[in-house]
Structures are given as structure tokens and as C-alpha cells.
Design an enzyme around this catalytic site. Structure first.
Site, PDB file in Angstrom:
ATOM      1  N   ASP A 140      -0.122  -9.280   0.149  1.00 19.19           N
ATOM      2  CA  ASP A 140       0.204  -8.046   0.884  1.00 19.19           C
ATOM      3  C   ASP A 140      -0.824  -6.952   0.633  1.00 19.19           C
ATOM      4  OD1 ASP A 140       1.626  -8.403  -1.701  1.00 19.19           O
ATOM      5  OD2 ASP A 140       2.072  -6.282  -1.452  1.00 19.19           O
ATOM      6  N   ASN A 141      -1.722  -7.183  -0.334  1.00 23.79           N
ATOM      7  CA  ASN A 141      -2.788  -6.218  -0.583  1.00 23.79           C
ATOM      8  C   ASN A 141      -4.131  -6.774  -0.146  1.00 23.79           C
ATOM      9  OD1 ASN A 141      -0.951  -4.414  -1.678  1.00 23.79           O
ATOM     10  ND2 ASN A 141      -1.221  -5.195  -3.754  1.00 23.79           N
ATOM     11  N   ASP A 181      11.972   5.062  -4.395  1.00 27.42           N
ATOM     12  CA  ASP A 181      12.275   6.390  -3.843  1.00 27.42           C
ATOM     13  C   ASP A 181      11.352   6.768  -2.688  1.00 27.42           C
ATOM     14  OD1 ASP A 181       9.925   6.735  -5.192  1.00 27.42           O
ATOM     15  OD2 ASP A 181      10.659   8.260  -6.577  1.00 27.42           O
ATOM     16  N   LYS A 208       1.192   8.404   2.417  1.00 29.77           N
ATOM     17  CA  LYS A 208       1.755   7.631   1.305  1.00 29.77           C
ATOM     18  C   LYS A 208       2.539   8.573   0.416  1.00 29.77           C
ATOM     19  CE  LYS A 208      -0.158   4.158  -1.153  1.00 29.77           C
ATOM     20  NZ  LYS A 208      -1.234   3.520  -1.958  1.00 29.77           N
ATOM     21  N   GLY A 250       7.002  -4.714   3.136  1.00 31.15           N
ATOM     22  CA  GLY A 250       6.920  -3.634   4.122  1.00 31.15           C
ATOM     23  C   GLY A 250       6.563  -2.308   3.488  1.00 31.15           C
ATOM     24  N   GLY A 257       7.204   0.638   1.952  1.00 33.34           N
ATOM     25  CA  GLY A 257       8.352   1.236   1.280  1.00 33.34           C
ATOM     26  C   GLY A 257       8.112   2.681   0.897  1.00 33.34           C
ATOM     27  N   ARG A 258       6.836   3.049   0.776  1.00 32.71           N
ATOM     28  CA  ARG A 258       6.531   4.459   0.472  1.00 32.71           C
ATOM     29  C   ARG A 258       5.337   4.916   1.300  1.00 32.71           C
ATOM     30  NH1 ARG A 258       2.984   3.886  -5.007  1.00 32.71           N
ATOM     31  NH2 ARG A 258       2.307   1.847  -4.437  1.00 32.71           N
TER      32      ARG A 258
HETATM   33  P1  AMP Z   1       2.258  -2.061  -3.995  1.00 38.96           P
HETATM   34  O1  AMP Z   1       2.434  -2.179  -5.455  1.00 38.96           O
HETATM   35  O2  AMP Z   1       1.789  -0.689  -3.590  1.00 38.96           O
HETATM   36  O3  AMP Z   1       1.424  -3.114  -3.382  1.00 38.96           O
HETATM   37  O4  AMP Z   1       3.723  -2.161  -3.377  1.00 38.96           O
HETATM   38  C1  AMP Z   1       4.463  -3.347  -3.291  1.00 38.96           C
HETATM   39  C2  AMP Z   1       5.710  -3.083  -2.481  1.00 38.96           C
HETATM   40  O5  AMP Z   1       6.561  -2.138  -3.145  1.00 38.96           O
HETATM   41  C3  AMP Z   1       5.477  -2.499  -1.096  1.00 38.96           C
HETATM   42  O6  AMP Z   1       6.436  -3.023  -0.234  1.00 38.96           O
HETATM   43  C4  AMP Z   1       5.675  -1.030  -1.317  1.00 38.96           C
HETATM   44  O7  AMP Z   1       5.993  -0.343  -0.139  1.00 38.96           O
HETATM   45  C5  AMP Z   1       6.830  -1.021  -2.305  1.00 38.96           C
HETATM   46  N1  AMP Z   1       6.859   0.215  -3.097  1.00 38.96           N
HETATM   47  C6  AMP Z   1       5.987   0.573  -4.032  1.00 38.96           C
HETATM   48  N2  AMP Z   1       6.305   1.781  -4.563  1.00 38.96           N
HETATM   49  C7  AMP Z   1       7.417   2.191  -3.939  1.00 38.96           C
HETATM   50  C8  AMP Z   1       8.255   3.355  -4.042  1.00 38.96           C
HETATM   51  N3  AMP Z   1       7.982   4.350  -4.886  1.00 38.96           N
HETATM   52  N4  AMP Z   1       9.320   3.408  -3.221  1.00 38.96           N
HETATM   53  C9  AMP Z   1       9.599   2.427  -2.362  1.00 38.96           C
HETATM   54  N5  AMP Z   1       8.866   1.316  -2.223  1.00 38.96           N
HETATM   55  C10 AMP Z   1       7.784   1.189  -3.000  1.00 38.96           C
HETATM   56 MG    MG Z   2       0.497  -2.792  -1.585  1.00 38.95          MG
END
Ligand code: AMP
Ligand code: MG
Length: 486
Positions: free
Chosen positions: A251-252, A123, A111, A88, A90-91
Site C-alpha cells: 500500500d506504500n 483518529d 493528511k 484505505g 484513514g487519515r
Molecule cells: P501508513 O502507516 O501511513 O502506511 O498507514 C497504514 C494504514 O493505516 C492506512 O490505511 C492509513 O490510512 C491508516 N492510518 C494511519 N494512521 C492513521 C490515523 N491516525 N487514523 C486513521 N487511520 C490511520
Molecule cells: Mg501508507
């Protein structure tokens, strides 16, 4: 018009598709850059967004624009092959959707604007480095003609965020996407055996992205076909530019067929099919040459989620899914060949694959810079001497014999136009991105960032003032490793 004409549809879906959120305020937001062309395309007011306190407040997450329905979207995903049933946003927080001047619907997402229900231990914030990186690379991709999410704005938060390397300046990025629906969004409901939600999501996707499927005899199968095709086009396009996504988790993988998530991505300098940049991709799962197999794997995961829609009987549904996926390999090879045929100026007929494969082998063995090779070859096609091209090769004999073969197999009458359109002069080279980020981190200097974004807006045009950006890194400048934005 000091407002955004939101027209939100995703937030009207059932409540289990998302969580309602409010972006966190930041203490001292400052503009870094506004993408005025994109603002224009979306019919938004650049003067308001880019030069007023209230525009800045919206882009920083300090104010919620009228009509926004801020939500964090639920999704799951296979990360490096292992399934995580809940990821989901998260940021990230989806503010809502706008319809552009030509009727296309886009998501507007912040973002780095704080924690959400999906943040787990994170965070919810973004460091400035990844914000600038995503701005540079996603806009470069758009200019290169690759389907991609876009950068609408980058704002410095005035706050610091704690990352592995220590405290970093924070930022908020505004992302525009045809939608943020991923293979992982379908997987979220598949993992919960929520077949009703899958049907609602598939219907939503068809209406939003692939409305032509409604005319098909079997609309959901047709949806699967369209997504397969879109991903096939996308990944072969990436590969033809030497692009390595770096984190092709499900998820990407966007259902729209746009490139999404510019974390540890990179363009190869010295070509090697097994090239990997991402610090966490230790097994080389997402190497340049693996991207075709990986996208097929992701598409299989997508097909799985659609089984209940393909047929009531599981066995029949599996058969349909397999049949639909079967043409992938041939389609991928065809599109890959078509891209590289254009790069080499080869005609449609004849067996180009052999020359393409041999060319890539040659580049690998001779450790040649991918983009400069095709750039200099294009110049040879346009009548220049072969010196600049030849300088890439230590084995002169091998090069001469390759060149002779290329002269014979390429078509002198049509090759130049084809090659100029397929071989960019400028790509966002890793060391240049790093240089731009470091100038900000160390001196608060945004000039290299702006210059890089300006240059990359026209990657196929030869412009003397940006000649330095064409160059491959010096040995001491080479960036071997890239990192996720987290
Ligand atoms: P990503 O690496 O951007 O594909 O992120 C993978 C997952 O980690 C997703 O659910 C993001 O929302 C979560 N995520 C990545 N960075 C953060 C962050 N700084 N705080 C909270 N969730 C994060
Ligand atoms: Mg992602």
C-alpha cells in the site's frame, strides 16, 4: 485567483473506488510553511494560499475550495507480508487534481484532517512531528532528484492529538502526488474478484501515467513492464543515497514510481547493508539491502492483480506475468551498478561490480559514514588531499590498498563531474530531523525546521553556512529508531 483550478478525474470513477468525505475543521490553524516554488509550478496563487485566512482555511481542512470533490481512496495492502483486504485513506482526504504549467496532473491531498470511512480505530489526525518529517524528507528527496510525492504546505492545527508518547501538537499536511494509486489499490479489487474494477483502474492508470502503453501490442503487459522499470529505477536510486524507506508495504508502493509515505524512513549514517530504523520492523524485512527483493515481491503482487487482463486463460496469463518479471533481477543489478559506478567515478566498461561490492564491504567493516565517504572521495577526485577520507578508516592498510585500486579503476578525466552529480553534500540526517521536531515540541521554535528545509533544497551545492548539517551525528546524537506517523 483565490481558488484552486481543480480538474478531478478519480472522483468520476465508480463509487466503489472511494468514499466521499468532508475534512474535519480544526480549532486554531496556523501556517508553518508553504512551498511557494511548488505552488508556482502548479499555477496556484501563493499570496492567497499563504497569506489569507481563506487560503489557510483550505490548507487546514476548515473550508472546501470551490471545485474540490473530497474523497478517501479505497485500497488494500500487504503489510509486512500479511494481506489486509481493506486499508484505505484513514487519515488522508484527496481534495482533487490540478494540472500544472507543463500539463502534468497532480493530486492535492490533506493528511491529518480527520476520520474517514477507512479510519478503523484511528483518529484520522496527524501529530506535528510526522508532518514536519514528511515535509523535510520529501522535499529533500525531490531536490536529490528522486521521484517523490511533494510537500505543498504544513499547518499547525492548534489542537492536540493523543499518541503513544502522550498528547502531541497536531498538524495538517498538504501532499502533492502524480497520483495516490498504489499496488494496494489494485489489490483492493483483486481481493474482491472485481475484474471489471481492475480493468477500469488499469485503463485509468495507463491514461494518467503511461499513455505510451496504448501504442503497445499488449497494453496491460506494457503497463506491468513500465511499473517494473519505474520501481527498479526508484529503489536503486534510494539505495545509492543510503535511503531506507522503512515500510515498503504494497500500500506504500505507488504505481507512478514516486516515493510515497515518509513514516519511519531514514538515511543511513554509518553504513551497514542490514541497517533498519523502523521501530516496528523487528525482523529487518525492509533493511537497506533487502529493498531490491522486497520491491520485486511487491511487483509480483501487482502482476497477480493484472492476470485477468494479461490473458483469458489463467495459465497463459501467469506465464506472461512471469516472463515480464524475469528481467527484473538483471535490470535491478544493472541500475544499481550504474548508480554506484557514478558515485565512484568508474567508467561504463569493465567489471565495476566487484569494486562496488568491495567498497560496500569496506564501509561496513570499518563502520564508515556513507554520505561523508562519498563526499570526501569526490573531493579526492577533484584533487584534494586524502586526509579527510582516510580519517574514516581505522585500518589504514586496507584503506590504502582500496584507494590504490580505486585510483586505477576510476577515470581521472571524467570522474569528478560524475561523482559530484551522484554524491550529495547534504542529506536529511535523522538527528537533524529529530532536532528540528524537538525544537517545535519543546519551544515552539520553527527556525531549525525552516533552516533544514532551506539547506536541503540544494543538496549538491557546497555552502559554508550549512557546513554543520553535513556532519555525522556525535555518538550521543545518533537516532537509532524511527516511528510510523500513526
Ligand atoms: P501508513 O502507516 O501511513 O502506511 O498507514 C497504514 C494504514 O493505516 C492506512 O490505511 C492509513 O490510512 C491508516 N492510518 C494511519 N494512521 C492513521 C490515523 N491516525 N487514523 C486513521 N487511520 C490511520
Ligand atoms: Mg501508507
Amino acid at each position: 485567483m483565490s481558488t484552486i483550478p481543480f480538474d478531478n478525474t478519480y472522483s468520476q470513477l465508480p463509487a466503489r473506488f472511494f468514499s466521499e468525505e468532508v475534512p474535519e475543521s480544526v480549532s486554531a490553524p496556523e501556517f508553518i510553511r508553504l512551498n511557494t516554488d511548488l505552488v508556482d509550478q502548479l499555477g496556484l496563487d501563493a499570496d492567497w494560499l499563504g497569506s489569507t485566512e481563506s487560503g489557510l482555511a483550505v490548507l487546514a481542512g476548515n473550508a472546501i475550495a470551490e471545485g474540490a470533490t473530497p474523497i478517501a481512496q479505497a485500497y488494500a495492502g500487504h503489510q509486512f507480508g500479511g494481506f489486509v483486504p481493506q486499508l484505505g485513506d484513514g487519515r488522508a482526504i484527496l481534495l482533487g487534481e490540478v494540472v500544472d504549467r507543463s500539463g502534468h496532473r497532480y493530486d492535492l491531498q490533506l493528511k491529518g484532517s480527520g476520520r474517514t470511512a477507512f479510519s478503523r480505530r484511528g483518529d484520522g489526525k496527524s501529530a506535528l512531528g510526522p508532518v514536519l518529517r514528511e515535509y523535510i524528507v520529501s522535499e529533500a528527496m525531490a531536490a536529490l532528484g528522486v521521484p517523490t510525492t511533494r510537500a505543498l504546505a504544513a499547518v499547525a492545527s492548534g489542537e492536540s492529538v493523543l499518541r503513544q508518547e502522550g498528547p502531541c501538537p497536531g498538524g495538517v499536511f498538504t501532499r502533492v502526488a502524480s497520483s495516490h494509486i498504489r499496488v494496494g489499490t489494485f489489490q483492493y479489487f483483486y481481493a474482491r474478484e472485481d475484474t471489471e474494477a481492475i480493468r477500469i483502474l488499469a485503463d485509468y492508470v495507463i491514461e494518467r501515467h503511461y499513455s505510451e502503453c496504448l501504442q503497445a501490442e499488449a497494453p496491460y503487459r506494457s503497463l506491468l513492464e513500465r511499473v517494473i522499470e519505474a520501481q527498479c529505477d526508484l529503489v536503486t536510486h534510494w539505495m545509492s543515497l543510503g535511503f531506507i524507506h522503512g515500510v515498503m508495504n504494497t500500500d506504500n508502493c505507488a504505481i507512478s514510481g514516486e516515493t510515497i509515505d515518509y513514516g519511519p524512513c531514514a538515511f543511513v549514517d554509518t553504513f551497514h547493508p542490514e541497517k533498519v530504523f523502523s521501530s516496528i520492523d523487528t525482523g529487518g524485512r525492509y533493511a537497506w539491502g533487502n529493498q531490491g527483493q522486497i520491491v520485486l515481491w511487491n511487483l509480483c503482487r501487482f502482476a497477480e492483480t493484472l492476470l485477468t487482463l494479461l490473458d483469458d486463460e489463467t495459465e497463459k496469463a501467469v506465464e506472461i506475468a512471469q516472463e515480464t518479471l524475469k528481467p527484473f533481477e538483471e535490470m535491478f543489478a544493472e541500475r544499481f551498478d550504474a548508480r554506484f559506478r557514478a558515485k565512484l567515478g568508474l567508467s561504463d566498461s569493465g567489471s565495476a561490480s566487484e569494486l562496488i561490492g568491495d567498497t560496500l564491504d569496506l564501509l561496513t567493516d570499518q563502520e564508515v559514514d556513507f554520505t561523508l565517504f562519498f563526499r570526501h572521495l569526490t573531493q579526492v577526485a577533484a584533487g584534494h588531499q586524502a586526509e579527510a577520507l582516510q580519517a574514516h578508516f581505522s585500518d589504514r592498510e586496507r584503506f590504502e590498498s582500496w584507494l590504490g585500486r580505486w585510483q586505477q579503476e576510476s577515470c581521472p578525466d571524467s570522474r569528478v563531474d560524475m561523482m559530484q552529480a551522484a554524491n550529495p553534500i547534504l542529506i536529511p540526517r535523522n538527528h537533524r530531523i529529530e532536532e528540528a521536531i524537538q525544537a517545535v515540541y519543546q519551544h515552539g521554535d520553527y527556525a531549525p525546521f525552516h533552516r533544514l528545509v532551506d539547506a536541503l533544497a540544494k543538496p549538491f551545492e557546497e555552502r559554508a553556512e550549512y557546513a554543520d548539517l553535513e556532519q555525522a551525528p556525535q555518538p550521543e546524537e545518533v537516532v537509532c529508531e524511527t516511528f510510523c506517523g500513526t
